[in-house]
Write an enzyme that holds these catalytic residues in place. Structure first.
Site, PDB file in Angstrom:
ATOM      1  N   HIS A  82      -8.387   9.683  14.754  1.00 55.13           N
ATOM      2  CA  HIS A  82      -6.947   8.081  14.052  1.00 55.13           C
ATOM      3  C   HIS A  82      -6.488   9.297  12.954  1.00 55.13           C
ATOM      4  O   HIS A  82      -6.402  10.495  12.312  1.00 55.13           O
ATOM      5  CB  HIS A  82      -8.113   7.565  12.928  1.00 55.13           C
ATOM      6  CG  HIS A  82      -7.255   6.696  12.096  1.00 55.13           C
ATOM      7  ND1 HIS A  82      -6.663   5.053  12.496  1.00 55.13           N
ATOM      8  CD2 HIS A  82      -6.030   6.893  10.228  1.00 55.13           C
ATOM      9  CE1 HIS A  82      -5.609   4.978  11.237  1.00 55.13           C
ATOM     10  NE2 HIS A  82      -5.428   5.791  10.899  1.00 55.13           N
ATOM     11  N   ASP A 161     -10.845  -6.267   5.651  1.00 55.75           N
ATOM     12  CA  ASP A 161     -10.162  -5.080   5.551  1.00 55.75           C
ATOM     13  C   ASP A 161      -8.165  -5.943   6.044  1.00 55.75           C
ATOM     14  O   ASP A 161      -6.907  -5.441   4.603  1.00 55.75           O
ATOM     15  CB  ASP A 161      -9.645  -3.872   6.481  1.00 55.75           C
ATOM     16  CG  ASP A 161      -8.475  -3.193   6.556  1.00 55.75           C
ATOM     17  OD1 ASP A 161      -8.242  -2.560   5.428  1.00 55.75           O
ATOM     18  OD2 ASP A 161      -7.927  -2.879   7.867  1.00 55.75           O
ATOM     19  N   ARG A 168      -2.264  -6.574  -0.308  1.00 54.30           N
ATOM     20  CA  ARG A 168      -2.360  -5.226  -1.102  1.00 54.30           C
ATOM     21  C   ARG A 168      -0.147  -4.822  -0.752  1.00 54.30           C
ATOM     22  O   ARG A 168       0.080  -4.313  -1.874  1.00 54.30           O
ATOM     23  CB  ARG A 168      -2.738  -4.358  -0.705  1.00 54.30           C
ATOM     24  CG  ARG A 168      -4.532  -3.619  -1.355  1.00 54.30           C
ATOM     25  CD  ARG A 168      -5.379  -2.456  -0.364  1.00 54.30           C
ATOM     26  NE  ARG A 168      -4.529  -1.508  -0.295  1.00 54.30           N
ATOM     27  CZ  ARG A 168      -4.450  -0.554   0.641  1.00 54.30           C
ATOM     28  NH1 ARG A 168      -5.067  -1.049   1.600  1.00 54.30           N
ATOM     29  NH2 ARG A 168      -4.237   0.586   0.953  1.00 54.30           N
ATOM     30  N   SER A 183     -10.023   1.400   3.588  1.00 55.79           N
ATOM     31  CA  SER A 183      -9.354   1.090   4.577  1.00 55.79           C
ATOM     32  C   SER A 183      -9.262   1.367   6.198  1.00 55.79           C
ATOM     33  O   SER A 183      -9.978   1.042   6.921  1.00 55.79           O
ATOM     34  CB  SER A 183      -7.701   0.222   4.522  1.00 55.79           C
ATOM     35  OG  SER A 183      -7.026  -0.128   5.616  1.00 55.79           O
TER      36      SER A 183
HETATM   37  N1  URA Z   1      -3.677   2.148   7.124  1.00 57.65           N
HETATM   38  C1  URA Z   1      -4.697   1.850   7.135  1.00 57.65           C
HETATM   39  O1  URA Z   1      -5.032   1.073   7.943  1.00 57.65           O
HETATM   40  N2  URA Z   1      -4.787   1.100   5.493  1.00 57.65           N
HETATM   41  C2  URA Z   1      -4.199   1.376   4.356  1.00 57.65           C
HETATM   42  O2  URA Z   1      -4.956   0.905   3.382  1.00 57.65           O
HETATM   43  C3  URA Z   1      -3.129   2.591   4.901  1.00 57.65           C
HETATM   44  C4  URA Z   1      -3.092   2.491   6.227  1.00 57.65           C
END
Ligand code: URA
Ligand code: CA
Length: 447
Positions: A82, A161, A168, A183
């Site tokens: 990732h 999430d 957020r 997250s």
């Molecule tokens: N990428 C994500 O998937 N979550 C975050 O909070 C910030 C970047």
């Protein structure tokens, strides 16, 4: 338990129990806890932070809020990767075939993009007919057969999430290390990998602008992964200059193919090799880092990884002829060169401005329902540190609108380049690796 008491506890610097964290997350997903309380909760975390234990419990609560992928039908240690965002970051398209060609089973779930440019799934759809909706058994069978499959997120992955991230985004609580770490890691854990290689970007346009912050985010994610029983390591790589030269879906695919054909050298290739080598190491197939790096380098130089990409495209219904001849990928009607107004050295290229230009040309989504134009984007002709003359081409806009109708974008593109009189030292691309043992700086080698 009452949400208001838990918010107050964190506001006053307290530490939540596992049950308290699960109470908030589960309640929020079920709509028992309203947005305004969750927003106050997130703001309390923003100011007070969370311990490793709290962050790991939050991650697991979010991962378990939806489906958990079970990849146990696929033999071997499945390693995922990732990158924490980056404009023109095409690494997945290169790393997945590289790692697979070195024997690492790559069972990857990727997302679509919002803003900037598309996500990996959008990019792959530049191949005519490419399907990303394999069912679970097709997914597993393909990984067994050719070593790699890349599918879109199916089912109901990490709904907590999704809901919390949207909240957020509008409550100024994105930039919190524990919230970002939870997250990202909740999605990786739900996606089912046994081991995870992270690429944390640092610099302008990245979530983390200083090396110190990037190390903290990396350490938080490494802790979570390992506490959750998934071996996790993180590379910290520089984003003060674009990684690749292409920003835009088909343009990025073309660049990935050029790397896999061993034609394109530079930062995108180097970061891809570093990530793929680490994946090879975590897969347990190689005794040490040197052997793992040799294996992925050989996969690239021998053309084996390119053949793996070809097989991937074919297996998922795309046209492998577009891998052989990338000119067959979608092409824009107009190519508009942007030139330097003075001579000097490229001091800075604003990845975020170029990302915005690519998006406004149609390469990205303004909202979830926008349709993206696969052909358009920005192709850089230079990079940070290079010398340019007045009139040198800095980049080319690939547009489906003629230049007179996008004057404002031509201006915005020019503003992305800062040209200085004096030469400069380009910052290192690979800063180092974060493991459970801490940070170790990357030496001259990739690992
Ligand atoms: N990428 C994500 O998937 N979550 C975050 O909070 C910030 C970047
Ligand atoms: Ca062309």
């Amino acid at each position: 338990m009452r949400a208001v008491d838990l918010i107050a506890k964190k506001r006053d610097g307290g530490e939540w129990t596992d049950a308290e964290i699960r109470f908030m997350i589960n309640g929020y997903v079920k709509d028992d806890i309203p947005d305004y309380q969750m927003a106050a909760w997130a703001m309390a975390v923003y100011f007070r932070g969370m311990t490793s234990r709290e962050t790991t419990v939050l991650t697991m609560a979010m991962a378990e809020s939806g489906d958990l992928c079970d990849l146990s039908a696929i033999a071997g240690i499945k390693v995922d990767k990732h990158s924490t965002g980056g404009v023109g970051d095409t690494t997945t398209l290169i790393v997945a075939p590289l790692a697979a060609a070195a024997g690492v089973p790559v069972a990857k779930m990727s997302g679509r993009g919002l803003g900037h440019t598309g996500g990996t799934i959008d990019k792959l759809e530049s191949f005519r007919g490419f399907r990303t909706d394999l069912n679970t058994s097709q997914f597993a069978q393909q990984v067994e057969r050719i070593g790699v499959a890349i599918v879109g997120q199916t089912g109901n992955l990490t709904p907590a999430d999704k809901k919390l991230y949207a909240l957020r985004d509008v409550t100024a609580t994105v930039h919190s290390i524990p919230l970002i770490a939870a997250s990202i890691m909740s999605k990786k854990i739900a996606a089912g990998a046994d081991a995870i290689v992270l690429d944390v970007k640092v610099g302008e346009g990245a979530f983390m602008e200083s090396l110190e912050q990037a190390k903290q985010l990396a350490a938080a994610m490494v802790d979570i992964g390992n506490l959750a029983g998934r071996e996790t390591v993180a590379l910290i790589s520089d984003m003060n200059r674009p990684l690749g030269h292409a920003i835009g879906n088909a343009l990025e695919v073309r660049e990935a193919i050029r790397v896999l054909k061993n034609i394109a050298h530079g930062p995108l290739r180097d970061v891809s090799l570093a990530i793929a080598a680490k994946m090879a190491l975590l897969s347990g197939r190689y005794a040490n880092e040197t052997l793992a790096l040799d294996a992925v380098t050989h996969a690239l130089e021998s053309g084996a990884a390119l053949q793996t990409l070809r097989k991937l495209v074919e297996a998922q219904g795309g046209e492998p002829a577009q891998v052989d001849d990338p000119e067959r990928l979608p092409q824009a009607s107009f190519e508009i060169p942007i030139t330097a107004h003075c001579a000097g050295y490229i001091r800075h290229i604003s990845a975020s401005k170029l990302g915005q230009v690519a998006m406004l040309l149609g390469a990205g989504r303004a909202d979830k329902n926008s349709v993206i134009d696969l052909a358009v984007g920005v192709q850089l002709q230079t990079n940070v540190g290079n010398r340019v003359h007045s009139g040198s081409v800095l980049c080319v806009l690939h547009s489906n609108k003629p230049s007179h109708s996008i004057e404002h974008l031509l201006e915005l593109t020019k503003q992305a380049f800062t040209i200085a009189e004096q030469p400069l030292t380009v910052p290192p691309l690979l800063h180092g690796w974060v493991t459970t043992a801490g940070f170790s700086s990357a030496s001259s080698s990739l690992l």
